[in-house]
Design an enzyme around this catalytic site. Structure first.
Site, PDB file in Angstrom:
ATOM      1  N   ASN A 174       0.875  -1.175   0.000  1.00  0.00           N
ATOM      2  CA  ASN A 174       0.000   0.000   0.000  1.00  0.00           C
ATOM      3  C   ASN A 174       0.910   1.222   0.000  1.00  0.00           C
ATOM      4  O   ASN A 174       1.526   1.533   1.018  1.00  0.00           O
ATOM      5  CB  ASN A 174      -0.881  -0.046   1.259  1.00  0.00           C
ATOM      6  N   LYS A 207       0.126   4.266  -0.272  1.00  0.00           N
ATOM      7  CA  LYS A 207      -0.499   5.427   0.390  1.00  0.00           C
ATOM      8  C   LYS A 207      -0.264   6.709  -0.428  1.00  0.00           C
ATOM      9  O   LYS A 207      -0.222   6.642  -1.654  1.00  0.00           O
ATOM     10  CB  LYS A 207       0.022   5.553   1.829  1.00  0.00           C
ATOM     11  N   HIS A 240      -9.355   1.071   4.993  1.00  0.00           N
ATOM     12  CA  HIS A 240      -8.036   1.186   5.621  1.00  0.00           C
ATOM     13  C   HIS A 240      -8.148   2.080   6.860  1.00  0.00           C
ATOM     14  O   HIS A 240      -8.947   3.016   6.887  1.00  0.00           O
ATOM     15  CB  HIS A 240      -7.019   1.768   4.630  1.00  0.00           C
ATOM     16  N   GLU A 273      -6.519   4.457   7.907  1.00  0.00           N
ATOM     17  CA  GLU A 273      -6.394   5.906   7.689  1.00  0.00           C
ATOM     18  C   GLU A 273      -7.685   6.487   7.117  1.00  0.00           C
ATOM     19  O   GLU A 273      -8.048   7.628   7.417  1.00  0.00           O
ATOM     20  CB  GLU A 273      -5.178   6.190   6.798  1.00  0.00           C
ATOM     21  N   GLU A 277      -5.356  -5.278  10.495  1.00  0.00           N
ATOM     22  CA  GLU A 277      -4.323  -4.277  10.749  1.00  0.00           C
ATOM     23  C   GLU A 277      -4.634  -3.549  12.058  1.00  0.00           C
ATOM     24  O   GLU A 277      -5.449  -2.617  12.071  1.00  0.00           O
ATOM     25  CB  GLU A 277      -4.297  -3.257   9.608  1.00  0.00           C
ATOM     26  N   GLY A 314       2.504   1.879  10.803  1.00  0.00           N
ATOM     27  CA  GLY A 314       3.447   2.979  10.656  1.00  0.00           C
ATOM     28  C   GLY A 314       4.145   3.378  11.943  1.00  0.00           C
ATOM     29  O   GLY A 314       4.775   4.428  12.016  1.00  0.00           O
ATOM     30  N   SER A 366       3.462  -2.481  10.355  1.00  0.00           N
ATOM     31  CA  SER A 366       4.914  -2.496  10.575  1.00  0.00           C
ATOM     32  C   SER A 366       5.583  -3.811  10.170  1.00  0.00           C
ATOM     33  O   SER A 366       6.533  -4.255  10.810  1.00  0.00           O
ATOM     34  CB  SER A 366       5.230  -2.139  12.038  1.00  0.00           C
TER      35      SER A 366
HETATM   36  P1  PGA Z   1       2.948   0.005   7.683  1.00  0.00           P
HETATM   37  O1  PGA Z   1       1.477   0.228   7.019  1.00  0.00           O
HETATM   38  O2  PGA Z   1       3.473  -1.278   7.072  1.00  0.00           O
HETATM   39  O3  PGA Z   1       3.717   1.207   7.273  1.00  0.00           O
HETATM   40  O4  PGA Z   1       2.741  -0.116   9.132  1.00  0.00           O
HETATM   41  C1  PGA Z   1       0.601  -0.850   6.838  1.00  0.00           C
HETATM   42  C2  PGA Z   1      -0.676  -0.371   6.220  1.00  0.00           C
HETATM   43  O5  PGA Z   1      -1.129   0.737   6.551  1.00  0.00           O
HETATM   44  O6  PGA Z   1      -1.289  -1.055   5.394  1.00  0.00           O
END
Ligand code: PGA
Length: 255
Positions: free
Chosen positions: A14, A16, A100, A102, A172, A178, A216
């Protein structure tokens, strides 16, 4: 553990709101060779909307799937800022993320909207990677399983086993995205087991839905995650933004 019923592990990136058109094109080109001759894994990438067409051109003839980071349930019309199944299909996209964390937590998309998007898109025969997960406060209040049920069950109850063929679930935990704080293998195994159970109770045991872990994920922690029961891949943010970090994850999945 092998993916269910002949399905392959999915290693999904992803991107983003990172990488412009040129950088997305370059990363897609760089990933092509990493995705050749894979026997256990599929590679999926979700670039920004503006880079999708360039990535599509770059990945012509490659087995890498590409898709969007969000999608509308409606087929067309007055929905400013949204993308439809038809638009994505036209340029060869094969999936979209929905829900997601976010979208849910930064942009305030309510669970009802994430559910409606997922159902509407699955009913059009298009693949959704539906993201679920609890916040830190929810985990600390011991309501993780209730939160995930609320996110997941309305989708599972609204679709047929046939429509579920196009569903991928990504677990997730919001607090692991992140942050560099990966969930423990016990935490991941518990939630994945509960999701797999709920899927088989609702849709039947013969309806395997891949469940990815996200939060992560890196080459340092992925080997211990992918070997867990009911973990069929990863949804990766930060470590999907370069070939150097993403290709090792594909190799780990290949075993
Ligand atoms: P990350 O993001 O691997 O940077 O933690 C995962 C995601 O948001 O799908």
């Amino acid at each position: 553990m092998a993916a269910p019923h002949g399905k392959k592990n999915i290693i999904a990136g992803n991107w983003k709101m990172n990488l412009g058109v040129a950088a997305s094109r370059a990363l897609a080109r760089g990933l092509r060779s990493s995705a050749e001759k894979l026997s256990k894994s599929e590679v999926w990438v979700a670039p920004s909307s503006i880079a999708l067409e360039a990535v599509a051109q770059e990945l012509k003839g490659s087995p890498i799937h590409y898709g969007a980071q969000n999608i509308a349930q409606e087929k067309s019309g007055a929905f400013t800022g949204e993308l439809s199944v038809a638009m994505l299909t036209e340029i060869g996209c094969t999936f979209s993320l929905v829900g997601h964390s976010e979208r849910r937590n930064v942009f305030g998309e309510p669970n009802s909207q994430c559910v409606a998007r997922t159902i509407g898109v699955l009913k059009q025969g298009f693949t959704v990677v539906y993201c679920v997960g609890e916040t830190l406060a929810e985990r600390e209040s011991n309501i993780t399983s209730r939160v995930i049920e609320e996110q997941l069950v309305p989708v599972l109850q609204a679709i047929s086993a046939q429509e579920a063929q196009n569903l991928v679930i990504a677990y997730e935990p919001v607090w692991a995205i992140g942050t560099g704080k990966v969930a423990s293998t016990e935490q991941i195994a518990d939630v994945h087991r509960a999701i797999a159970l709920r899927v088989s109770e609702t849709l039947g045991a013969g309806c395997p839905v891949p469940i990815l872990y996200g939060g992560s994920v890196t080459a340092e922690n992925f080997a211990s995650i992918i070997q867990l029961e009911h973990v069929w891949g990863a949804l990766v943010g930060g470590a999907s933004l370069s070939v150097e970090k993403f290709a090792p994850l594909i190799q780990i999945s290949e075993g």
